[in-house]
Scaffold this motif. Structure first.
Motif, PDB file in Angstrom:
ATOM      1  N   GLN A  99      31.985  44.077  55.906  1.00  0.00           N
ATOM      2  CA  GLN A  99      32.663  45.365  55.838  1.00  0.00           C
ATOM      3  C   GLN A  99      32.162  46.298  56.946  1.00  0.00           C
ATOM      4  N   MET A 100      30.835  46.389  57.101  1.00  0.00           N
ATOM      5  CA  MET A 100      30.262  47.301  58.083  1.00  0.00           C
ATOM      6  C   MET A 100      30.579  46.852  59.506  1.00  0.00           C
ATOM      7  N   GLU A 101      30.424  45.565  59.792  1.00  0.00           N
ATOM      8  CA  GLU A 101      30.711  45.061  61.132  1.00  0.00           C
ATOM      9  C   GLU A 101      32.178  45.219  61.483  1.00  0.00           C
ATOM     10  N   SER A 102      33.059  45.024  60.519  1.00  0.00           N
ATOM     11  CA  SER A 102      34.491  45.207  60.753  1.00  0.00           C
ATOM     12  C   SER A 102      34.795  46.656  61.116  1.00  0.00           C
ATOM     13  N   LEU A 103      34.192  47.567  60.399  1.00  0.00           N
ATOM     14  CA  LEU A 103      34.382  48.990  60.668  1.00  0.00           C
ATOM     15  C   LEU A 103      33.816  49.357  62.038  1.00  0.00           C
ATOM     16  N   GLU A 104      32.622  48.860  62.350  1.00  0.00           N
ATOM     17  CA  GLU A 104      32.034  49.105  63.677  1.00  0.00           C
ATOM     18  C   GLU A 104      32.970  48.608  64.776  1.00  0.00           C
ATOM     19  N   THR A 105      33.488  47.396  64.607  1.00  0.00           N
ATOM     20  CA  THR A 105      34.370  46.801  65.608  1.00  0.00           C
ATOM     21  C   THR A 105      35.625  47.647  65.806  1.00  0.00           C
ATOM     22  N   GLN A 106      36.205  48.154  64.718  1.00  0.00           N
ATOM     23  CA  GLN A 106      37.397  49.012  64.815  1.00  0.00           C
ATOM     24  C   GLN A 106      37.082  50.300  65.570  1.00  0.00           C
ATOM     25  N   ILE A 107      35.965  50.917  65.234  1.00  0.00           N
ATOM     26  CA  ILE A 107      35.567  52.180  65.874  1.00  0.00           C
ATOM     27  C   ILE A 107      35.321  51.952  67.357  1.00  0.00           C
ATOM     28  N   LEU A 108      34.572  50.911  67.676  1.00  0.00           N
ATOM     29  CA  LEU A 108      34.266  50.625  69.079  1.00  0.00           C
ATOM     30  C   LEU A 108      35.526  50.280  69.867  1.00  0.00           C
ATOM     31  N   ALA A 109      36.442  49.533  69.259  1.00  0.00           N
ATOM     32  CA  ALA A 109      37.700  49.203  69.940  1.00  0.00           C
ATOM     33  C   ALA A 109      38.475  50.477  70.274  1.00  0.00           C
ATOM     34  N   ALA A 110      38.476  51.427  69.360  1.00  0.00           N
ATOM     35  CA  ALA A 110      39.165  52.695  69.607  1.00  0.00           C
ATOM     36  C   ALA A 110      38.514  53.466  70.755  1.00  0.00           C
ATOM     37  N   LEU A 111      37.242  53.174  71.021  1.00  0.00           N
ATOM     38  CA  LEU A 111      36.517  53.814  72.123  1.00  0.00           C
ATOM     39  C   LEU A 111      36.552  52.975  73.398  1.00  0.00           C
ATOM     40  N   GLY A 112      37.265  51.834  73.338  1.00  0.00           N
ATOM     41  CA  GLY A 112      37.377  50.969  74.504  1.00  0.00           C
ATOM     42  C   GLY A 112      36.170  50.075  74.728  1.00  0.00           C
ATOM     43  N   ILE A 113      35.427  49.787  73.675  1.00  0.00           N
ATOM     44  CA  ILE A 113      34.224  48.955  73.765  1.00  0.00           C
ATOM     45  C   ILE A 113      34.487  47.629  73.061  1.00  0.00           C
TER      46      ILE A 113
END
Length: 129
Positions: free
Chosen positions: A109-123
């Motif tokens: 759950q946490m890694e999925s959320l991190e990945t979504q947030i980072l993708a929105a930041l272009g990371i």
């Protein structure tokens, strides 16, 4: 942090304050020993001042990051220091909000959320192989 708030969707109740400290490995080691009983440095520590998944208001807590560890990890992971720093600030902030990775389900759950947030930041996804 705005991107993290958008994706994590906490209950925002007013003005909030978050402290971020960039320190060295020696100080991070001491903090990890004092607060977690772990005799080693670590890349990021979070010290929440709010209830897990509670309202976001007031002093949220502190995030500390070990500069030498971040630099070493960024090199080892072949990523920019800026992207790695951003990832660990997001990771630490999610801990402040109440997320954890003690079980496989929590980690997913946490890694999925991190990945979504980072993708929105272009990371790029830091967990991708």
């Amino acid at each position: 942090m705005l991107e993290a708030l958008k994706h994590a969707k906490p209950k925002i109740k007013g003005a909030a304050e978050l402290s971020i400290l960039l320190t060295n490995d020696e100080e991070q080691h001491e903090l990890n020993q004092q607060w977690r009983g772990k005799d080693s440095s670590t890349n990021v520590l979070s010290f929440p001042q709010i209830e897990p998944f509670g309202p976001v208001v007031g002093i949220l807590g502190d995030i500390t990051l070990a500069r030498e560890t971040l630099e070493r990890e960024a090199t080892e992971q072949d990523t920019s220091l800026s992207d790695h720093f951003t990832h660990l600030v997001v990771h630490g902030f999610l801990h402040i909000l109440g997320y954890d990775h003690l079980t496989d389900a929590e980690a997913l759950q946490m890694e999925s959320l991190e990945t979504q947030i980072l993708a929105a930041l272009g990371i790029d996804d830091p967990y991708a192989d």
